[in-house]
Design an enzyme around this catalytic site. Structure first.
Site, PDB file in Angstrom:
ATOM      1  N   GLN A  96      34.174  34.650  46.176  1.00  8.94           N
ATOM      2  CA  GLN A  96      33.816  33.624  47.145  1.00  8.94           C
ATOM      3  C   GLN A  96      34.240  32.220  46.708  1.00  8.94           C
ATOM      4  O   GLN A  96      34.815  31.465  47.473  1.00  8.94           O
ATOM      5  CB  GLN A  96      32.307  33.636  47.390  1.00  8.94           C
TER       6      GLN A  96
ATOM      7  N   GLY B 174      36.382  30.290  44.420  1.00  7.98           N
ATOM      8  CA  GLY B 174      37.690  29.685  44.520  1.00  7.98           C
ATOM      9  C   GLY B 174      38.523  29.913  43.275  1.00  7.98           C
ATOM     10  O   GLY B 174      38.293  30.848  42.505  1.00  7.98           O
TER      11      GLY B 174
ATOM     12  N   GLU C 144      31.926  23.838  39.878  1.00  6.67           N
ATOM     13  CA  GLU C 144      31.077  24.967  39.526  1.00  6.67           C
ATOM     14  C   GLU C 144      30.646  24.860  38.073  1.00  6.67           C
ATOM     15  O   GLU C 144      31.101  23.982  37.330  1.00  6.67           O
ATOM     16  CB  GLU C 144      31.826  26.287  39.785  1.00  6.67           C
TER      17      GLU C 144
ATOM     18  N   ASP D 221      38.498  52.030  35.501  1.00 10.26           N
ATOM     19  CA  ASP D 221      39.540  53.055  35.398  1.00 10.26           C
ATOM     20  C   ASP D 221      40.679  52.648  34.456  1.00 10.26           C
ATOM     21  O   ASP D 221      41.102  53.431  33.604  1.00 10.26           O
ATOM     22  CB  ASP D 221      40.119  53.366  36.783  1.00 10.26           C
TER      23      ASP D 221
ATOM     24  N   HIS E  70      26.328  37.692  36.954  1.00 10.70           N
ATOM     25  CA  HIS E  70      26.263  36.557  37.874  1.00 10.70           C
ATOM     26  C   HIS E  70      24.799  36.252  38.151  1.00 10.70           C
ATOM     27  O   HIS E  70      24.016  37.155  38.446  1.00 10.70           O
ATOM     28  CB  HIS E  70      26.994  36.858  39.178  1.00 10.70           C
TER      29      HIS E  70
ATOM     30  N   ARG F  51      27.188  30.357  33.339  1.00 12.08           N
ATOM     31  CA  ARG F  51      26.519  31.497  33.959  1.00 12.08           C
ATOM     32  C   ARG F  51      25.614  32.263  33.000  1.00 12.08           C
ATOM     33  O   ARG F  51      24.566  32.774  33.399  1.00 12.08           O
ATOM     34  CB  ARG F  51      27.564  32.450  34.554  1.00 12.08           C
TER      35      ARG F  51
ATOM     36  N   HIS G 285      28.685  41.288  36.851  1.00 13.31           N
ATOM     37  CA  HIS G 285      29.672  40.642  37.700  1.00 13.31           C
ATOM     38  C   HIS G 285      31.100  40.718  37.166  1.00 13.31           C
ATOM     39  O   HIS G 285      32.030  40.966  37.924  1.00 13.31           O
ATOM     40  CB  HIS G 285      29.273  39.173  37.885  1.00 13.31           C
TER      41      HIS G 285
ATOM     42  N   GLU H 261      41.328  41.539  35.462  1.00 13.17           N
ATOM     43  CA  GLU H 261      40.075  41.822  34.759  1.00 13.17           C
ATOM     44  C   GLU H 261      40.187  43.010  33.813  1.00 13.17           C
ATOM     45  O   GLU H 261      39.389  43.153  32.889  1.00 13.17           O
ATOM     46  CB  GLU H 261      38.962  42.064  35.786  1.00 13.17           C
TER      47      GLU H 261
ATOM     48  N   ARG I 277      33.249  33.843  30.546  1.00 14.38           N
ATOM     49  CA  ARG I 277      34.243  33.340  31.499  1.00 14.38           C
ATOM     50  C   ARG I 277      33.706  32.133  32.258  1.00 14.38           C
ATOM     51  O   ARG I 277      32.603  32.167  32.795  1.00 14.38           O
ATOM     52  CB  ARG I 277      34.612  34.428  32.510  1.00 14.38           C
TER      53      ARG I 277
ATOM     54  N   LEU J  28      40.408  34.459  39.195  1.00 15.50           N
ATOM     55  CA  LEU J  28      41.547  34.570  40.104  1.00 15.50           C
ATOM     56  C   LEU J  28      42.758  33.841  39.544  1.00 15.50           C
ATOM     57  O   LEU J  28      43.899  34.274  39.728  1.00 15.50           O
ATOM     58  CB  LEU J  28      41.188  34.019  41.490  1.00 15.50           C
TER      59      LEU J  28
END
Length: 539
Positions: free
Chosen positions: A52, A54, A121, A222, A243, A289, A350, A374, A385, A391
């Protein structure tokens, strides 16, 4: 299912995973490269779609790349690879402008100027999060899917679940390199063979190893599990980011409340309306976080409450609807009007900060095998992180890996004929309940024993249980035909074992790893690197 109806596919590059990392890499490969993309579900489904907040990038004149680097290093609690951090941050501007050039619709300044709206953030000292309202991942992923589908050299295989990498060692040959992969065609119920000169693992993280997670169902570790079984080292698997704020509602599955909401003034409150973050960190709601998640976990346990509350209702209603339209609409579906009342929230697994060890080009220990996003451990995130660097990492390292593949692909020969999947010694299972039971048991004890706060005793209990599950699932895998649930469970058990072993080795509290028996941080920061048994003589 039998070998007789399986198919053999030959490509230059096989990309396992269809999130922002895998698609970005595919779009940066040379136009004549024959590319196959395997997607576990539909092409769009994956963690990227649900991001969500950015993408962090320096665009403000008052900001600087050095500030972004310093913020990342600080949040990473001494374990970031500074070279990887600098590389990522310095490549950010070009990566973002490539997305913009492709037509990605990021949110503009509200004053109608030529610039983009930037939010702030946790952990960031400046506003540097470019975003598309509160659905950045969906906008970026949708654009990348559109571009990939338009490329004639890219073939997309939806509903294909990778089972195992094919390597020289597994075929009894001397020099080890990756040759391709076996994958279950879920629609046809058969296992196909994919031969490729280069293979990329871009399967995302491991969130589904925990009972509560913000991740979609496809995030079952995986790529990390397949890479480990193929002989790749993994690093820092103990650093699982929880998160702080996922929507707490019995019918709301894995819905994340973006960190940008706190960046715009959202306050965390106890059920009586009292704020509490100031008691844990001077930065309050904008602390990293790990600190926020531990604070919420502490208050929930101290008071015996099911959740805390995130309140943005003191902001104008129009502002909330404009900046957080998706959060507003989704919460409203559950009878929560965020313009008038606080949102019930809980922490949830998260992000996986560790993963397969790679270099700055995404190359792993295994020749011709890459890992990005990831799935990989690049050294960017360290022990924690920083928000919206994920992203960015996908974009930067996908481009770097593509550049490396473009430069060396002509020198790599197509693998010789590969054997089909052998299931001559297995039968259909009559005990699928075993898989369901083991899946549930695994996720529950990982949440209870290897969660936000750990102890030596809890980790020992988890290791005992994981050892039993590893034996059970190995036996089950060896006797029965492959199913989607069995593949995912087998991988989840491997990554759970890696998380527990890594956490047990770290006898300190650092970043996302908080253990009551060792509450202090050691003076020297070291990575936790695990080496597969087959590679032990190379470590």
């Amino acid at each position: 299912m039998s070998a007789s109806n399986s198919m053999v596919h030959h490509y230059d590059v096989l990309i396992i995973g269809s999130g922002s990392a895998g698609l970005t890499l595919a779009l940066h490969l040379a136009p004549k490269t024959r590319i196959a993309i395997l997607s576990k579900r539909t092409l769009e489904e994956g963690a990227s779609l649900y991001a969500q907040g950015g993408i962090s990038v320096v665009l403000d004149k008052n900001d600087s790349t050095q500030s972004h680097i310093e913020d990342t290093l600080r949040v990473g609690a001494g374990l970031c690879n500074e070279t990887a951090v600098r590389f990522t941050v310095e490549q950010a501007h070009e990566a973002i402008h490539w997305l913009i050039a492709q037509g990605t619709a990021f949110t503009r300044d509200s004053n109608g100027g030529p610039g983009y709206h930037l939010t702030r953030e946790g952990g960031h000292s400046h506003r540097r999060i470019i975003h598309a309202a509160d659905a950045t991942g969906r906008v970026v992923e949708t654009k990348l899917v559109q571009l990939a589908k338009a490329q004639s050299n890219i073939e997309i295989f939806e509903n294909y679940v990778a089972i195992e990498l094919i390597t020289n060692h597994k075929l009894g040959r001397d020099s080890n390199q990756c040759l391709g992969a076996y994958a279950l065609n879920r629609a046809q119920g058969r296992v196909d063979t994919f031969s490729a000169r280069c293979v990329i693992l871009a399967t995302g993280g491991t969130g589904k190893v925990y009972l509560y997670t913000s991740n979609p169902d496809v995030c079952t570790g995986d790529g990390i599990a397949m890479g480990w079984r193929a002989g790749c080292r993994v690093a820092n698997m103990e650093f699982i980011q929880f998160h702080p704020t996922c929507l707490y509602h019995p019918h709301a599955k894995s819905f994340l409340i973006t960190e940008a909401l706190r960046g715009e003034g959202g306050r965390l409150l106890l059920p009586n309306g009292a704020p509490f973050m100031h008691r844990f960190d001077r930065r309050g709601e904008l602390a990293p976080r790990d600190i926020v998640a531990r604070a919420i976990d502490h208050e929930m346990k101290r008071l015996g409450i099911d959740c805390v509350y995130l309140d943005i209702s003191h902001k104008p209603a129009a502002f909330i609807r404009q900046h957080f339209p998706n959060v507003y609409a989704h919460c409203l579906e559950f009878g929560i009007n965020i313009t008038q009342e606080p949102i019930p929230v809980v922490p949830a697994a998260h992000y996986t900060c560790g993963g397969i060890v790679t270099d700055l080009h995404g190359q792993t220990d295994l020749e011709n095998l890459y890992a990005i996003g990831e799935t990989a451990h690049t050294g960017l995130h360290g022990a924690n992180r920083m928000a919206s660097n994920s992203l960015l990492e996908c974009l930067v390292f996908a481009r770097a890996a593509a550049q490396n593949i473009n430069a060396r692909l002509a020198e790599i020969s197509q693998p010789e004929s590969l054997p089909p999947w052998d299931e001559s010694q297995v039968v259909d299972s009559e005990e699928e309940i075993v898989v369901a039971h083991n899946w549930d048991e695994l996720r529950r004890f990982m949440w209870d024993y290897v969660g936000i706060v750990r102890t030596v005793k809890r980790l020992q209990r988890a290791q005992h249980r994981i050892d039993l599950l590893l034996q059970e699932i190995a036996e089950y895998y060896g006797n029965f035909r492959i199913t989607n649930d069995l593949i995912e469970l087998r991988n989840l058990v491997v990554v759970a074992d890696l998380i527990i072993r890594s956490a047990s080795e770290r006898q300190e509290s650092r970043g996302l790893h908080y253990i009551l028996d060792y509450p202090q941080k050691k003076s020297v920061a070291r990575n936790t690197i695990l080496t597969p048994p087959a590679r032990s003589n190379l470590s």
